[in-house]
Write a protein that holds these residues in place. Structure first.
Motif, mmCIF file in Angstrom:
data_model
loop_
_atom_site.group_PDB
_atom_site.id
_atom_site.type_symbol
_atom_site.label_atom_id
_atom_site.label_comp_id
_atom_site.label_asym_id
_atom_site.label_seq_id
_atom_site.Cartn_x
_atom_site.Cartn_y
_atom_site.Cartn_z
ATOM 1 N N THR A 193 0.883 12.534 36.379
ATOM 2 C CA THR A 193 -0.403 11.920 36.045
ATOM 3 C C THR A 193 -1.444 12.303 37.076
ATOM 4 O O THR A 193 -1.227 12.127 38.278
ATOM 5 C CB THR A 193 -0.276 10.387 36.000
ATOM 6 O OG1 THR A 193 0.755 10.025 35.069
ATOM 7 C CG2 THR A 193 -1.593 9.746 35.581
ATOM 8 N N CYS A 194 -2.564 12.853 36.622
ATOM 9 C CA CYS A 194 -3.638 13.260 37.534
ATOM 10 C C CYS A 194 -4.543 12.066 37.829
ATOM 11 O O CYS A 194 -5.078 11.428 36.909
ATOM 12 C CB CYS A 194 -4.451 14.391 36.908
ATOM 13 S SG CYS A 194 -5.829 14.956 37.939
ATOM 14 N N ASN B 24 4.347 2.668 26.710
ATOM 15 C CA ASN B 24 3.900 4.061 26.665
ATOM 16 C C ASN B 24 4.985 5.023 26.204
ATOM 17 O O ASN B 24 4.728 6.204 26.007
ATOM 18 C CB ASN B 24 3.280 4.485 28.012
ATOM 19 C CG ASN B 24 4.296 4.828 29.082
ATOM 20 O OD1 ASN B 24 5.422 5.235 28.812
ATOM 21 N ND2 ASN B 24 3.900 4.676 30.336
ATOM 22 N N THR C 153 -8.460 12.840 36.825
ATOM 23 C CA THR C 153 -8.818 12.882 35.396
ATOM 24 C C THR C 153 -8.246 11.722 34.605
ATOM 25 O O THR C 153 -8.618 11.506 33.445
ATOM 26 C CB THR C 153 -8.308 14.185 34.762
ATOM 27 O OG1 THR C 153 -6.865 14.196 34.800
ATOM 28 C CG2 THR C 153 -8.850 15.402 35.492
ATOM 29 N N ALA C 154 -7.315 10.966 35.196
ATOM 30 C CA ALA C 154 -6.634 9.857 34.517
ATOM 31 C C ALA C 154 -5.907 10.339 33.271
ATOM 32 O O ALA C 154 -5.798 9.618 32.275
ATOM 33 C CB ALA C 154 -7.612 8.743 34.167
ATOM 34 N N LYS C 155 -5.385 11.574 33.312
ATOM 35 C CA LYS C 155 -4.665 12.134 32.174
ATOM 36 C C LYS C 155 -3.319 12.692 32.626
ATOM 37 O O LYS C 155 -3.121 13.011 33.801
ATOM 38 C CB LYS C 155 -5.484 13.257 31.522
ATOM 39 C CG LYS C 155 -6.784 12.779 30.887
ATOM 40 C CD LYS C 155 -7.526 13.945 30.253
ATOM 41 C CE LYS C 155 -8.827 13.479 29.605
ATOM 42 N NZ LYS C 155 -9.582 14.601 29.000
ATOM 43 N N GLU C 156 -2.410 12.800 31.666
ATOM 44 C CA GLU C 156 -1.129 13.429 31.971
ATOM 45 C C GLU C 156 -1.322 14.940 32.082
ATOM 46 O O GLU C 156 -2.204 15.518 31.442
ATOM 47 C CB GLU C 156 -0.098 13.125 30.892
ATOM 48 C CG GLU C 156 -0.368 13.825 29.575
ATOM 49 C CD GLU C 156 0.767 13.667 28.588
ATOM 50 O OE1 GLU C 156 1.873 14.147 28.867
ATOM 51 O OE2 GLU C 156 0.528 13.064 27.533
ATOM 52 N N VAL C 157 -0.497 15.557 32.893
ATOM 53 C CA VAL C 157 -0.477 17.014 33.016
ATOM 54 C C VAL C 157 0.973 17.454 32.868
ATOM 55 O O VAL C 157 1.870 16.872 33.472
ATOM 56 C CB VAL C 157 -1.041 17.474 34.375
ATOM 57 C CG1 VAL C 157 -0.848 18.972 34.545
ATOM 58 C CG2 VAL C 157 -2.512 17.112 34.489
ATOM 59 N N ILE D 218 1.686 7.326 32.316
ATOM 60 C CA ILE D 218 1.169 7.606 30.970
ATOM 61 C C ILE D 218 2.269 7.952 29.972
ATOM 62 O O ILE D 218 2.247 7.497 28.840
ATOM 63 C CB ILE D 218 0.132 8.759 31.020
ATOM 64 C CG1 ILE D 218 -1.111 8.300 31.800
ATOM 65 C CG2 ILE D 218 -0.256 9.200 29.606
ATOM 66 C CD1 ILE D 218 -2.182 9.358 31.929
ATOM 67 N N ARG D 219 3.260 8.763 30.383
ATOM 68 C CA ARG D 219 4.299 9.193 29.427
ATOM 69 C C ARG D 219 5.653 9.160 30.125
ATOM 70 O O ARG D 219 6.056 10.102 30.788
ATOM 71 C CB ARG D 219 3.988 10.605 28.910
ATOM 72 C CG ARG D 219 4.875 11.000 27.724
ATOM 73 C CD ARG D 219 4.508 12.367 27.167
ATOM 74 N NE ARG D 219 3.130 12.428 26.739
ATOM 75 C CZ ARG D 219 2.677 11.931 25.575
ATOM 76 N NH1 ARG D 219 3.497 11.333 24.742
ATOM 77 N NH2 ARG D 219 1.396 12.045 25.256
ATOM 78 N N TYR E 149 -1.707 14.059 42.177
ATOM 79 C CA TYR E 149 -0.854 13.642 41.079
ATOM 80 C C TYR E 149 0.124 12.548 41.505
ATOM 81 O O TYR E 149 0.625 12.548 42.639
ATOM 82 C CB TYR E 149 -0.062 14.842 40.550
ATOM 83 C CG TYR E 149 -0.941 15.895 39.933
ATOM 84 C CD1 TYR E 149 -1.276 15.857 38.585
ATOM 85 C CD2 TYR E 149 -1.470 16.926 40.710
ATOM 86 C CE1 TYR E 149 -2.098 16.823 38.017
ATOM 87 C CE2 TYR E 149 -2.295 17.894 40.153
ATOM 88 C CZ TYR E 149 -2.598 17.829 38.804
ATOM 89 O OH TYR E 149 -3.421 18.773 38.252
ATOM 90 N N LYS F 82 -6.134 18.855 43.078
ATOM 91 C CA LYS F 82 -6.089 17.544 42.436
ATOM 92 C C LYS F 82 -4.847 16.774 42.886
ATOM 93 O O LYS F 82 -3.869 17.359 43.348
ATOM 94 C CB LYS F 82 -6.123 17.680 40.914
ATOM 95 C CG LYS F 82 -7.433 18.277 40.403
ATOM 96 C CD LYS F 82 -7.588 18.105 38.911
ATOM 97 C CE LYS F 82 -8.881 18.749 38.405
ATOM 98 N NZ LYS F 82 -10.070 18.154 39.027
#
Length: 255
Positions: free
Chosen positions: A113-114, A207, A117-121, A158-159, A152, A150
């Motif tokens: 999780t970044c 999630n 960006t608050a998103k999964e990578v 998230i997942r 992490y 960035k």
């Protein structure tokens, strides 16, 4: 899109509960279910990477014992985090000889999780150990891992059960979930430990539900709910639960 891999396994996050993964994987291999693609979140990324690098389950267990001996969960006192991840990095580098994803025996996808960006990578190329550590970096407990500028943390934010990243690539996907929701709800306790563990379980269940719906088979046991994700005292019991998982009895229906 043509699915080129016969079987993929998505290993979910769950700290010390990862011994369940080892037991289930051992039994799957004995039954002839050999994944040719894997994905992982948090401790699941460790198991997936070790398998992708060619380690046997016995070699994985030996590596886990080393982590235990290093006592890497012993609290530290830095301002930014509670636990130093250097011992984990050292052992991973000693055990997993591949330095990049490209050097692995089979394809691997690692979820992190970044923070920016608050998103999964999803990592599937480049430096391997950094990606695994990023996926395992429980917020506040471990320091975030910096990759290409960035920061992490744990992919489980998230997942937690990464089926989606490999779903389109594989004909069948098995999901291993370390945070099952017990059929009987636990009695309320006002302790901080109870509240924290209950909230983490609910978070990971929420999630992971979408991903588990995408899987052809979900391997989990509600008995795992009694084990603490940070408790290494019951590793044999967790391994046995994975090896004898009820979901494995239905595999004949998928052949």
């Amino acid at each position: 899109m043509r699915r080129k891999y016969k079987l993929g396994i998505a290993f979910g996050g769950g700290g010390a509960r990862g011994y369940y993964h080892a037991g289930a994987l051992k039994r799957l291999l004995e039954l002839g279910y050999v994944p040719d693609m894997v994905s992982g979140t948090s401790v699941g990324s460790v198991v997936a990477a070790m398998y992708a690098a060619g380690l046997t389950v016995d070699q994985m267990l030996e590596a886990f014992r080393e982590l235990n001996l290093k006592d890497f969960l012993e609290p530290r006192i830095p301002k930014e985090y509670l636990v130093d991840s250097k011992p984990v990095r050292k052992i991973l580098e000693e055990v997993i000889h591949a330095k990049t994803f490209e050097e692995l025996n089979i394809p691997l996808k690692v979820v992190a999780t970044c923070l920016e960006t608050a998103k999964e990578v999803v990592f599937d190329s480049g430096p391997l150990i950094d990606a695994i550590l990023a996926s395992c970096s429980i917020p506040v407990v471990f320091p975030p891992v910096k990759i290409n500028g960035k920061h992490y943390v744990d992919g489980g934010v998230i997942r937690n059960v990464p089926v989606l990243p490999i779903r389109d690539d594989c004909k069948k996907v098995f999901a291993l979930n370390l945070f099952p929701e017990p059929e009987r709800h636990t009695d309320y306790s006002g302790s901080m430990k109870y509240i924290a563990e209950r909230c983490v379980t609910m978070l990971f269940n929420a999630n992971a539900s979408y991903d588990m719906d995408l899987a052809d088979l979900v391997i989990e046991d509600e008995e795992m709910a009694v084990y603490n994700a940070y408790d290494l005292k019951h590793k044999e019991e967790m391994f046995d639960l994975g090896y004898n998982a009820r979901a494995l009895r239905s595999l004949d229906k998928l052949t």
